[in-house]
Design a protein around this motif. Structure first.
Motif, PDB file in Angstrom:
ATOM      1  N   THR A 247     -35.024   5.525 -74.419  1.00  0.00           N
ATOM      2  CA  THR A 247     -35.074   6.110 -75.762  1.00  0.00           C
ATOM      3  C   THR A 247     -36.268   7.038 -75.925  1.00  0.00           C
ATOM      4  OG1 THR A 247     -36.281   4.165 -76.546  1.00  0.00           O
ATOM      5  CG2 THR A 247     -33.891   4.153 -76.801  1.00  0.00           C
ATOM      6  N   SER A 248     -37.171   7.040 -74.972  1.00  0.00           N
ATOM      7  CA  SER A 248     -38.311   7.958 -74.997  1.00  0.00           C
ATOM      8  C   SER A 248     -38.139   8.986 -73.895  1.00  0.00           C
ATOM      9  CB  SER A 248     -39.626   7.195 -74.787  1.00  0.00           C
ATOM     10  OG  SER A 248     -39.656   6.587 -73.511  1.00  0.00           O
ATOM     11  N   GLY A 249     -38.494  10.226 -74.182  1.00  0.00           N
ATOM     12  CA  GLY A 249     -38.394  11.264 -73.164  1.00  0.00           C
ATOM     13  C   GLY A 249     -37.057  11.993 -73.208  1.00  0.00           C
ATOM     14  N   ASP A 250     -36.868  12.851 -72.230  1.00  0.00           N
ATOM     15  CA  ASP A 250     -35.680  13.706 -72.151  1.00  0.00           C
ATOM     16  C   ASP A 250     -34.605  13.007 -71.335  1.00  0.00           C
ATOM     17  OD1 ASP A 250     -33.826  15.692 -72.051  1.00  0.00           O
ATOM     18  OD2 ASP A 250     -35.148  17.233 -71.233  1.00  0.00           O
ATOM     19  N   TRP A 251     -33.747  12.221 -72.007  1.00  0.00           N
ATOM     20  CA  TRP A 251     -32.704  11.492 -71.298  1.00  0.00           C
ATOM     21  C   TRP A 251     -31.614  12.427 -70.778  1.00  0.00           C
ATOM     22  CZ3 TRP A 251     -27.840  12.199 -73.097  1.00  0.00           C
ATOM     23  CH2 TRP A 251     -27.694  12.641 -74.410  1.00  0.00           C
ATOM     24  N   LEU A 252     -31.391  13.551 -71.467  1.00  0.00           N
ATOM     25  CA  LEU A 252     -30.316  14.455 -71.064  1.00  0.00           C
ATOM     26  C   LEU A 252     -30.626  15.105 -69.718  1.00  0.00           C
ATOM     27  CD1 LEU A 252     -27.634  15.745 -71.708  1.00  0.00           C
ATOM     28  CD2 LEU A 252     -28.827  17.506 -73.024  1.00  0.00           C
ATOM     29  N   ARG A 253     -31.870  15.451 -69.487  1.00  0.00           N
ATOM     30  CA  ARG A 253     -32.249  16.034 -68.195  1.00  0.00           C
ATOM     31  C   ARG A 253     -32.027  15.019 -67.072  1.00  0.00           C
ATOM     32  NH1 ARG A 253     -35.283  20.320 -66.704  1.00  0.00           N
ATOM     33  NH2 ARG A 253     -35.810  20.721 -68.886  1.00  0.00           N
ATOM     34  N   SER A 254     -32.398  13.760 -67.326  1.00  0.00           N
ATOM     35  CA  SER A 254     -32.184  12.722 -66.311  1.00  0.00           C
ATOM     36  C   SER A 254     -30.702  12.568 -65.994  1.00  0.00           C
ATOM     37  CB  SER A 254     -32.760  11.386 -66.805  1.00  0.00           C
ATOM     38  OG  SER A 254     -34.146  11.488 -67.059  1.00  0.00           O
ATOM     39  N   LEU A 255     -29.860  12.606 -67.020  1.00  0.00           N
ATOM     40  CA  LEU A 255     -28.420  12.481 -66.811  1.00  0.00           C
ATOM     41  C   LEU A 255     -27.871  13.667 -66.030  1.00  0.00           C
ATOM     42  CD1 LEU A 255     -25.741  11.043 -67.313  1.00  0.00           C
ATOM     43  CD2 LEU A 255     -25.606  12.196 -69.527  1.00  0.00           C
ATOM     44  N   ALA A 256     -28.329  14.880 -66.362  1.00  0.00           N
ATOM     45  CA  ALA A 256     -27.856  16.079 -65.667  1.00  0.00           C
ATOM     46  C   ALA A 256     -28.247  16.053 -64.192  1.00  0.00           C
ATOM     47  CB  ALA A 256     -28.408  17.332 -66.351  1.00  0.00           C
ATOM     48  N   VAL A 257     -29.483  15.650 -63.900  1.00  0.00           N
ATOM     49  CA  VAL A 257     -29.928  15.558 -62.509  1.00  0.00           C
ATOM     50  C   VAL A 257     -29.123  14.525 -61.752  1.00  0.00           C
ATOM     51  CG1 VAL A 257     -31.867  14.933 -61.016  1.00  0.00           C
ATOM     52  CG2 VAL A 257     -32.259  16.384 -63.013  1.00  0.00           C
ATOM     53  N   PHE A 258     -28.830  13.389 -62.388  1.00  0.00           N
ATOM     54  CA  PHE A 258     -28.049  12.331 -61.748  1.00  0.00           C
ATOM     55  C   PHE A 258     -26.645  12.816 -61.406  1.00  0.00           C
ATOM     56  CE2 PHE A 258     -24.979   8.852 -62.336  1.00  0.00           C
ATOM     57  CZ  PHE A 258     -25.412   7.974 -61.364  1.00  0.00           C
ATOM     58  N   LEU A 259     -25.990  13.481 -62.340  1.00  0.00           N
ATOM     59  CA  LEU A 259     -24.641  13.975 -62.089  1.00  0.00           C
ATOM     60  C   LEU A 259     -24.623  15.057 -61.022  1.00  0.00           C
ATOM     61  CD1 LEU A 259     -23.264  14.140 -65.752  1.00  0.00           C
ATOM     62  CD2 LEU A 259     -22.842  12.387 -64.031  1.00  0.00           C
ATOM     63  N   ARG A 260     -25.633  15.908 -61.014  1.00  0.00           N
ATOM     64  CA  ARG A 260     -25.704  16.967 -60.011  1.00  0.00           C
ATOM     65  C   ARG A 260     -25.898  16.381 -58.609  1.00  0.00           C
ATOM     66  NH1 ARG A 260     -29.621  19.560 -62.028  1.00  0.00           N
ATOM     67  NH2 ARG A 260     -28.333  20.781 -63.442  1.00  0.00           N
ATOM     68  N   ARG A 261     -26.768  15.399 -58.487  1.00  0.00           N
ATOM     69  CA  ARG A 261     -26.981  14.754 -57.190  1.00  0.00           C
ATOM     70  C   ARG A 261     -25.737  14.018 -56.734  1.00  0.00           C
ATOM     71  NH1 ARG A 261     -33.033  12.123 -57.989  1.00  0.00           N
ATOM     72  NH2 ARG A 261     -34.200  14.081 -57.867  1.00  0.00           N
ATOM     73  N   ARG A 262     -25.058  13.376 -57.678  1.00  0.00           N
ATOM     74  CA  ARG A 262     -23.842  12.656 -57.328  1.00  0.00           C
ATOM     75  C   ARG A 262     -22.770  13.609 -56.815  1.00  0.00           C
ATOM     76  NH1 ARG A 262     -19.165  11.494 -59.994  1.00  0.00           N
ATOM     77  NH2 ARG A 262     -18.111   9.577 -59.408  1.00  0.00           N
ATOM     78  N   ARG A 263     -22.678  14.769 -57.425  1.00  0.00           N
ATOM     79  CA  ARG A 263     -21.688  15.754 -56.991  1.00  0.00           C
ATOM     80  C   ARG A 263     -22.004  16.250 -55.580  1.00  0.00           C
ATOM     81  NH1 ARG A 263     -20.369  21.511 -60.050  1.00  0.00           N
ATOM     82  NH2 ARG A 263     -18.745  22.216 -58.612  1.00  0.00           N
ATOM     83  N   MET A 264     -23.294  16.485 -55.307  1.00  0.00           N
ATOM     84  CA  MET A 264     -23.681  16.956 -53.980  1.00  0.00           C
ATOM     85  C   MET A 264     -23.427  15.882 -52.925  1.00  0.00           C
ATOM     86  SD  MET A 264     -27.253  18.855 -54.993  1.00  0.00           S
ATOM     87  CE  MET A 264     -27.636  19.168 -53.279  1.00  0.00           C
TER      88      MET A 264
END
Length: 264
Positions: A247-264
């Protein structure tokens, strides 16, 4: 995009010996040249990607001491997943759990799937205490609804009874499962603010604690870390991809990085 059916597609399933009646356009000339015997390529049929979103709307998700509540992060993550999952004619289904009226919306194509998700998010819980949240029951319902191989995204704080291990194992055996765990910093460490009355929002249990006690704060932090480690180990042992959103910080950036790594 994955399929269990053979047919027209771009993903190679196998190369087998040519039999009369096979389409000569599917002959694999490299394998044929190496073996001296005609071989054909068998590909997987392209299918629409179906995503199931399992969303926790229990009372514990209303907790938040940082920039937002856990429910706010969960809803934002659900909308982000829904936006991606409904593009290009793909289908999205939603299963909610944790309140007095759990819902299961069938997988719908395109914008209708996202509209169904928005309607599920706007229907607020009735506030009735039902006891500890049963994630296992929600996963069982999801398994009954998801008939073809799908992507299942579980958005929850994973608090409550550990009745979800076996249903999640069965679900991960047939689908690709991703777990998005929502946390708040105050669930991991207590501040020194004196005597407090704490309440479990799902059961109504009251507990008085004196946060001035250093030993109490250390025990709380150790127990919280052990509990979260157990959840991480359980998810890893089941072959489930796991991401923690705070709930603290930029959760959306973490989610985007996770999805991008998963795709790769």
């Amino acid at each position: 995009y994955r399929s269990s059916l053979f047919g027209d597609g771009t993903e190679l399933a196998q190369v087998r010996t040519y039999v009369p009646g096979d389409d000569v356009r599917r002959i694999d000339w490299n394998v044929t040249a190496r073996t001296g015997e005609p071989h054909v390529r068998v590909q997987l049929a392209e299918r629409v990607l179906v995503t199931w979103l399992v969303l926790d709307v229990s009372a514990s998700m209303q907790f938040g001491t940082a920039e937002r509540r856990k429910a706010d992060v969960a809803e934002g993550a659900a909308l982000a997943i829904g936006h991606v999952a409904t593009r290009r004619g793909n289908r999205l289904g939603v299963v909610t759990f944790g309140d007095a009226s759990p819902r299961g919306l069938p997988a719908r194509q395109g914008r209708m799937g996202l509209v169904g998700l928005l309607m599920a998010l706007r229907e607020k819980p009735e506030g009735e205490r039902l006891g500890p949240t049963s994630l296992g029951e929600a996963l069982t319902r999801t398994g009954a609804l998801a008939r073809q191989r799908s992507l299942v995204v579980v958005v929850s704080d994973f608090r409550g009874p550990r009745d979800w291990r076996r249903p999640l194992l069965e679900l991960a055996g047939r689908h690709d499962v991703v777990a998005l765990e929502i946390r708040d910093p105050r669930e991991e460490a207590l501040p020194n603010v004196g005597a407090l009355w704490l309440v479990d929002p799902e059961t109504g249990r009251l507990l008085r604690v004196d946060t001035r006690s250093r030993r109490l704060r250390e025990r709380f932090a150790a127990a919280a870390a052990e509990e979260r480690t157990d959840v991480e180990k359980a998810l890893a042992s089941l072959g489930v991809r796991h991401l923690v959103l705070s709930t603290s910080g930029d959760w959306l950036r973490s989610l985007a990085v996770f999805l991008r790594r998963r795709r790769m």
